[in-house]
Design a protein around this motif. Structure first.
Motif, mmCIF file in Angstrom:
data_model
loop_
_atom_site.group_PDB
_atom_site.id
_atom_site.type_symbol
_atom_site.label_atom_id
_atom_site.label_comp_id
_atom_site.label_asym_id
_atom_site.label_seq_id
_atom_site.Cartn_x
_atom_site.Cartn_y
_atom_site.Cartn_z
ATOM 1 N N ASN A 309 -29.659 -49.835 -24.247
ATOM 2 C CA ASN A 309 -31.066 -49.649 -24.626
ATOM 3 C C ASN A 309 -31.195 -48.690 -25.808
ATOM 4 O O ASN A 309 -32.056 -48.867 -26.676
ATOM 5 C CB ASN A 309 -31.894 -49.150 -23.433
ATOM 6 C CG ASN A 309 -31.331 -47.871 -22.805
ATOM 7 O OD1 ASN A 309 -30.154 -47.546 -22.975
ATOM 8 N ND2 ASN A 309 -32.160 -47.153 -22.080
ATOM 9 N N ILE A 310 -30.308 -47.703 -25.877
ATOM 10 C CA ILE A 310 -30.313 -46.784 -27.032
ATOM 11 C C ILE A 310 -29.978 -47.559 -28.303
ATOM 12 O O ILE A 310 -30.644 -47.396 -29.334
ATOM 13 C CB ILE A 310 -29.313 -45.621 -26.816
ATOM 14 C CG1 ILE A 310 -29.819 -44.701 -25.697
ATOM 15 C CG2 ILE A 310 -29.091 -44.837 -28.109
ATOM 16 C CD1 ILE A 310 -28.849 -43.601 -25.313
ATOM 17 N N LEU A 311 -28.959 -48.414 -28.229
ATOM 18 C CA LEU A 311 -28.599 -49.222 -29.405
ATOM 19 C C LEU A 311 -29.783 -50.075 -29.857
ATOM 20 O O LEU A 311 -30.088 -50.139 -31.049
ATOM 21 C CB LEU A 311 -27.401 -50.117 -29.094
ATOM 22 C CG LEU A 311 -27.084 -51.179 -30.154
ATOM 23 C CD1 LEU A 311 -26.756 -50.549 -31.495
ATOM 24 C CD2 LEU A 311 -25.952 -52.089 -29.709
ATOM 25 N N ALA A 312 -30.461 -50.722 -28.920
ATOM 26 C CA ALA A 312 -31.575 -51.607 -29.280
ATOM 27 C C ALA A 312 -32.683 -50.830 -29.979
ATOM 28 O O ALA A 312 -33.205 -51.257 -31.018
ATOM 29 C CB ALA A 312 -32.121 -52.293 -28.028
ATOM 30 N N LEU A 313 -33.023 -49.667 -29.429
ATOM 31 C CA LEU A 313 -34.136 -48.883 -29.989
ATOM 32 C C LEU A 313 -33.748 -48.239 -31.317
ATOM 33 O O LEU A 313 -34.540 -48.203 -32.262
ATOM 34 C CB LEU A 313 -34.569 -47.829 -28.966
ATOM 35 C CG LEU A 313 -35.195 -48.412 -27.683
ATOM 36 C CD1 LEU A 313 -35.187 -47.395 -26.556
ATOM 37 C CD2 LEU A 313 -36.612 -48.898 -27.942
#
Length: 433
Positions: A309-313
């Protein structure tokens, strides 16, 4: 499967001098490292180590406690990851200024002395100290300072019997033949074992947010060519470096979760001897992503690995935040035509134009504020408060502040100024003190 790779050791480098992960995040990511094909860690503790005594002042505010260090080592052991601690000494630390100190300058004035000899004598002193204290430990050294030294000087220094050089190169267009010649030189000088170092992140720009996977894959393809051009086991292993800052004074580059797909692809390439369909499928399966090339920053397609989720954001922010604010401030006709810097300084605007600008700006701010809150929560689970603050301040706040400043100027223009206070009757205001 690892029998096909010339690198029997595959170490993942953790650079903790910026955005060090919480132990809880490491406990989630170590099993993935192992599943992807790593069998060791190079941990660059830096100021996260719980130093005691005179060195205590080196500790970072959120340094790991002794029990957390034990937990990290325990987690590594559970996942069959051999740990090599990295202490920057005379390889990467400040060596550019070698020979500029007063004592060094005096020493260099003596006949036969050179900066090369000065470097080797210090390396020999440090390595000898390690050998005396820990006979079973062999220091590895980055090979920056060894590459250009004359062969006879290097061979006569005693250093080849004390250390193992790590030949590092993070370029996509690595000079394979040049590296093979360098390995031959080191063997002739008496170094019994050599290592390689590639990069999966932290090597393509000091403020890079998401690693360019193709660059890193090409780097590893060429390291395979270097290893394949020599007899088997010519290199002990490869360190996949993941720098978190270029140095202590630079900004953060790619956060560890943002580098996971690149790391996964590079490890699988090393195991398969190339990045074929099988390697790609294994990466996609282990990370829970449908297509590595089309890494979709929309959350639904971001994967199921720890920190996905960190990568996506982070991807959303790095690809679209600044460009969307630029589009409004510099590409929107109403803003550029009716609320330019000239107008904003003088607080001039046609009232109708407020309605053409304000809703779009408010909508954009609301959209990004929601996403940034989500990112902040995700970052707080994996990182300490100072890293979260730094990443947001560097990558998010400048754009949001430009948007907020536009809305502030609009609200001041749209609100008529209050009338001046009435003057007292019978007094000449011009003569007031």
């Amino acid at each position: 499967m690892s029998g096909s790779t010339p690198f029997k050791m595959r170490l993942v480098h953790l650079d903790l001098k910026g955005a060090p992960p919480k132990v809880s995040y490491l406990s989630e990511i170590f099993p993935l490292f192992r599943a992807l094909g790593a069998n060791g860690l190079l941990i660059e503790y830096e100021d996260m180590f719980p130093y005691e005594g005179p060195l205590r002042l080196l500790r970072a505010k959120y340094a790991y406690s002794p029990s957390e260090i034990k937990e990290i080592l325990h987690l590594a052991g559970l996942n069959e990851l051999e740990v090599i601690p990295l202490v920057q000494t005379f390889g990467h630390m400040e060596v550019y200024y070698l020979g500029e100190g007063e004592a060094s300058r005096r020493w260099l004035q003596q006949e036969q002395n050179s900066t090369g000899k000065l470097c080797l004598s210090h390396m020999r002193a440090v390595a000898s100290h390690v050998q005396n204290r820990r006979p079973s430990v062999t220091p590895l050294v980055w090979d920056d300072m060894l590459r250009d030294l004359p062969e006879d000087q290097l061979a006569a220094s005693g250093v080849p019997q004390l250390v193992e050089p790590v030949l590092w190169d993070y370029a996509a267009d690595l000079d394979v033949h040049g590296k093979v010649l360098l390995m031959q030189k080191y063997w002739r000088c008496g170094f019994p074992r050599l290592w390689a170092a590639s990069a999966f992140k932290g090597a393509t720009g000091p403020s890079q947010a998401v690693p360019p996977i193709k660059h890193h894959l090409r780097n590893h393809v060429q390291w395979l060519q270097v290893a394949g051009s020599r007899p088997t086991d010519s290199l002990q292993g490869i360190i996949l470096t993941g720098w978190q800052r270029y140095d202590h004074f630079s900004v953060l580059c790619e956060l560890l979760p943002a580098g996971v797909p690149s790391l996964a692809a590079c490890l699988q390439l090393l195991l398969h001897g190339g990045f074929d369909g099988d390697a790609k499928a294994k990466v996609e399966n282990l990370l829970g992503i449908s297509n590595l090339e089309m890494m979709d920053p929309v959350r639904e397609g971001a994967g199921s690995f720890p920190g996905s989720n960190i990568l996506a954001l982070v991807t959303q922010v790095s690809l679209h935040l600044r460009s969307s604010v630029d589009a409004l401030l510099e590409g929107n006709t109403y803003v550029t035509g009716w609320f330019s810097p000239y107008h904003r300084r003088r607080k001039l605007i046609h009232p109708v134009m407020v309605q053409h600008i304000q809703p779009a700006a408010l909508s954009l701010l609301a959209q990004w504020s929601t996403l940034v809150r989500e990112l902040e929560v995700a970052l707080q689970l994996a990182f300490y408060p100072d890293a979260v603050e730094e990443w947001l301040e560097e990558n998010v706040h400048p754009s949001l502040q430009r948007l907020q400043a536009l809305l502030q100027d609009l609200s001041e223009v749209a609100t008529p100024p209050p009338p001046p206070p009435p003057t007292s009757p019978g007094r000449d205001t011009a003569q007031d003190p």
